[in-house]
Design a protein around this motif. Structure first.
Motif, mmCIF file in Angstrom:
data_model
loop_
_atom_site.group_PDB
_atom_site.id
_atom_site.type_symbol
_atom_site.label_atom_id
_atom_site.label_comp_id
_atom_site.label_asym_id
_atom_site.label_seq_id
_atom_site.Cartn_x
_atom_site.Cartn_y
_atom_site.Cartn_z
ATOM 1 N N TYR A 47 0.598 -1.095 0.031
ATOM 2 C CA TYR A 47 0.021 -0.134 -0.029
ATOM 3 C C TYR A 47 1.218 1.351 0.203
ATOM 4 O O TYR A 47 2.233 1.229 0.741
ATOM 5 C CB TYR A 47 -0.911 0.206 1.366
ATOM 6 C CG TYR A 47 -2.449 -1.027 1.002
ATOM 7 C CD1 TYR A 47 -2.553 -1.324 -0.087
ATOM 8 C CD2 TYR A 47 -2.822 -1.905 2.563
ATOM 9 C CE1 TYR A 47 -3.606 -2.811 0.202
ATOM 10 C CE2 TYR A 47 -3.270 -2.594 2.481
ATOM 11 C CZ TYR A 47 -3.680 -2.987 1.158
ATOM 12 O OH TYR A 47 -4.607 -4.351 0.914
ATOM 13 N N SER A 48 0.638 2.075 -0.293
ATOM 14 C CA SER A 48 0.708 3.578 -0.606
ATOM 15 C C SER A 48 1.062 4.336 1.246
ATOM 16 O O SER A 48 -0.341 5.180 1.078
ATOM 17 C CB SER A 48 0.467 4.565 -1.630
ATOM 18 O OG SER A 48 1.454 5.604 -1.734
ATOM 19 N N LEU A 49 1.960 4.744 1.241
ATOM 20 C CA LEU A 49 1.610 6.272 2.656
ATOM 21 C C LEU A 49 3.425 6.445 2.770
ATOM 22 O O LEU A 49 4.473 6.175 1.834
ATOM 23 C CB LEU A 49 2.528 5.026 3.744
ATOM 24 C CG LEU A 49 2.898 5.363 4.637
ATOM 25 C CD1 LEU A 49 1.198 6.083 6.053
ATOM 26 C CD2 LEU A 49 2.999 4.847 6.534
ATOM 27 N N PHE A 50 2.433 7.670 2.247
ATOM 28 C CA PHE A 50 3.677 8.891 1.826
ATOM 29 C C PHE A 50 4.666 8.439 2.541
ATOM 30 O O PHE A 50 5.923 9.528 1.906
ATOM 31 C CB PHE A 50 3.160 10.082 2.578
ATOM 32 C CG PHE A 50 3.365 11.506 1.969
ATOM 33 C CD1 PHE A 50 3.586 11.956 0.878
ATOM 34 C CD2 PHE A 50 3.872 12.187 3.017
ATOM 35 C CE1 PHE A 50 4.406 12.954 0.115
ATOM 36 C CE2 PHE A 50 5.180 13.549 2.663
ATOM 37 C CZ PHE A 50 4.751 13.148 1.267
ATOM 38 N N THR A 51 4.848 8.676 3.935
ATOM 39 C CA THR A 51 5.956 8.361 4.723
ATOM 40 C C THR A 51 6.987 7.652 4.655
ATOM 41 O O THR A 51 8.597 7.259 4.043
ATOM 42 C CB THR A 51 5.883 8.743 6.328
ATOM 43 O OG1 THR A 51 4.870 7.636 6.530
ATOM 44 C CG2 THR A 51 5.542 10.111 6.439
ATOM 45 N N GLY A 52 6.230 6.633 3.513
ATOM 46 C CA GLY A 52 7.335 5.684 2.983
ATOM 47 C C GLY A 52 7.715 5.111 1.726
ATOM 48 O O GLY A 52 8.685 4.664 1.113
ATOM 49 N N LYS A 53 6.951 6.821 0.584
ATOM 50 C CA LYS A 53 7.289 6.759 -0.520
ATOM 51 C C LYS A 53 7.716 7.417 -0.747
ATOM 52 O O LYS A 53 9.053 7.766 -2.092
ATOM 53 C CB LYS A 53 6.036 6.944 -1.334
ATOM 54 C CG LYS A 53 4.981 5.344 -0.862
ATOM 55 C CD LYS A 53 5.713 4.495 -2.328
ATOM 56 C CE LYS A 53 4.180 3.025 -2.506
ATOM 57 N NZ LYS A 53 4.454 2.260 -3.078
ATOM 58 N N ILE A 54 8.109 8.636 -0.136
ATOM 59 C CA ILE A 54 9.095 10.284 -0.374
ATOM 60 C C ILE A 54 10.650 10.220 -0.315
ATOM 61 O O ILE A 54 10.746 10.766 -1.111
ATOM 62 C CB ILE A 54 8.553 11.197 0.809
ATOM 63 C CG1 ILE A 54 9.052 12.599 0.497
ATOM 64 C CG2 ILE A 54 8.666 10.531 2.603
ATOM 65 C CD1 ILE A 54 8.541 13.215 -0.676
ATOM 66 N N GLY A 55 11.031 9.029 0.575
ATOM 67 C CA GLY A 55 12.745 8.682 0.308
ATOM 68 C C GLY A 55 13.032 8.544 -0.498
ATOM 69 O O GLY A 55 14.464 8.642 -1.231
ATOM 70 N N LEU A 69 2.597 9.442 -5.310
ATOM 71 C CA LEU A 69 3.237 10.358 -4.157
ATOM 72 C C LEU A 69 1.936 11.106 -3.824
ATOM 73 O O LEU A 69 1.397 10.854 -2.617
ATOM 74 C CB LEU A 69 4.370 10.711 -4.403
ATOM 75 C CG LEU A 69 4.803 11.561 -2.657
ATOM 76 C CD1 LEU A 69 5.576 10.092 -2.120
ATOM 77 C CD2 LEU A 69 5.693 12.621 -2.927
ATOM 78 N N PHE A 70 1.915 12.072 -3.979
ATOM 79 C CA PHE A 70 0.580 12.945 -4.077
ATOM 80 C C PHE A 70 -0.569 11.995 -3.378
ATOM 81 O O PHE A 70 -1.891 12.599 -2.801
ATOM 82 C CB PHE A 70 0.831 14.378 -4.394
ATOM 83 C CG PHE A 70 1.968 15.361 -4.555
ATOM 84 C CD1 PHE A 70 1.672 15.169 -3.027
ATOM 85 C CD2 PHE A 70 3.034 14.781 -4.841
ATOM 86 C CE1 PHE A 70 2.778 16.344 -2.325
ATOM 87 C CE2 PHE A 70 3.881 15.451 -4.773
ATOM 88 C CZ PHE A 70 4.113 16.279 -3.694
ATOM 89 N N LEU A 71 -1.402 11.655 -4.427
ATOM 90 C CA LEU A 71 -2.541 10.632 -4.955
ATOM 91 C C LEU A 71 -2.207 10.130 -3.273
ATOM 92 O O LEU A 71 -2.815 9.599 -2.733
ATOM 93 C CB LEU A 71 -2.822 10.039 -5.579
ATOM 94 C CG LEU A 71 -3.573 11.217 -6.863
ATOM 95 C CD1 LEU A 71 -3.048 9.734 -8.483
ATOM 96 C CD2 LEU A 71 -5.249 11.537 -6.520
ATOM 97 N N GLY A 72 -1.401 9.260 -3.432
ATOM 98 C CA GLY A 72 -0.728 8.463 -1.573
ATOM 99 C C GLY A 72 -0.914 8.989 -0.887
ATOM 100 O O GLY A 72 -2.115 8.623 0.233
ATOM 101 N N LEU A 73 -0.832 10.354 -0.902
ATOM 102 C CA LEU A 73 -0.864 11.015 0.202
ATOM 103 C C LEU A 73 -2.201 11.364 0.602
ATOM 104 O O LEU A 73 -2.998 11.660 1.717
ATOM 105 C CB LEU A 73 -0.250 12.351 0.491
ATOM 106 C CG LEU A 73 -0.337 13.798 1.177
ATOM 107 C CD1 LEU A 73 0.262 12.566 2.691
ATOM 108 C CD2 LEU A 73 0.041 14.796 0.739
ATOM 109 N N LEU A 74 -3.252 12.454 -0.178
ATOM 110 C CA LEU A 74 -4.643 12.971 -0.212
ATOM 111 C C LEU A 74 -5.780 11.570 0.621
ATOM 112 O O LEU A 74 -6.085 11.385 0.948
ATOM 113 C CB LEU A 74 -5.390 12.996 -1.762
ATOM 114 C CG LEU A 74 -6.935 12.817 -1.811
ATOM 115 C CD1 LEU A 74 -6.727 14.008 -1.166
ATOM 116 C CD2 LEU A 74 -6.703 13.435 -3.720
#
Length: 203
Positions: A47-55, A69-74
């Motif tokens: 699954y897409s977690l912002f804090t796990g993807k941004i790095g 990234l930003f759709l996942g954050l939303l």
């Protein structure tokens, strides 16, 4: 686009589960360990977690990657808000615990919040990158309790805690914006430094 958004929603739901079990535990050490179920399931399910993807943005930052990234954050934010509102009604005792925790968070200075969130970003990158690169969950099992017990700030978890605690305010949005910024900065520190080290060794 819908799949990316829904992936973020799934991750946000799991963070809400982790936050709920943490607030439900009288012993903070047990709660910190049990919170790992959230990131463990997120990584195993993809699954897409912002804090796990941004790095990973420094190594792969095309238009599609940024969109995901930003759709996942939303999706993360929407799920945390909805879960927070639902659980505040269903479990009033954890809503009370969240209000106490959130009051303490808002009493921090801007710089304290920023620094705490930067270090959380570093830890989150390590947890996910160890799983991704080595296929091992040891990073998740140790890194998550470390960031919680250290008092570092996680933007997505904080979205859930503040939604659980009550009505939003401009101060809350400012706090969450600071934590998002700090998490993002912290998450790219090691990849950037590591990339420079790799380039020096190759030259």
């Amino acid at each position: 686009m819908l799949n990316k958004l829904l992936s973020g929603v799934c991750a946000g739901i799991l963070i809400a589960v982790g936050g709920t079990v943490y607030l439900s535990c009288d012993n903070k050490y047990i709660g910190a360990v049990l919170f790992t179920v959230a990131l463990l399931c997120i990584c195993l399910k993809g699954y897409s977690l912002f804090t796990g993807k941004i790095g990973f943005i420094p190594e792969k930052h095309g238009k599609e990657d940024l969109s995901a990234l930003f759709l996942g954050l939303l999706g993360n934010a929407a799920a945390c808000v909805i879960c927070g509102l639902l659980l505040s009604a269903a479990l009033p005792h954890i809503a009370s615990a969240a209000r106490e925790a959130c009051a303490a968070k808002l009493s921090q200075t801007f710089y304290s919040t920023l620094i705490r969130s930067i270090f959380c970003g570093i830890i989150m990158y390590l947890a996910v990158s160890i799983y991704r690169d080595k296929g091992k969950i040891v990073g998740i099992l140790f890194c998550i309790p470390v960031f919680i017990l250290s008092g570092f700030e996680h933007s997505i978890a904080d979205m859930f805690y503040f939604s659980l605690s009550g009505a939003p305010s401009l101060r809350v949005f400012g706090f969450l914006g600071t934590v998002l910024l700090g998490n993002s900065v912290g998450a790219v520190i090691l990849p950037i430094l590591g990339g420079n080290l790799k380039n020096e060794k190759q030259s």
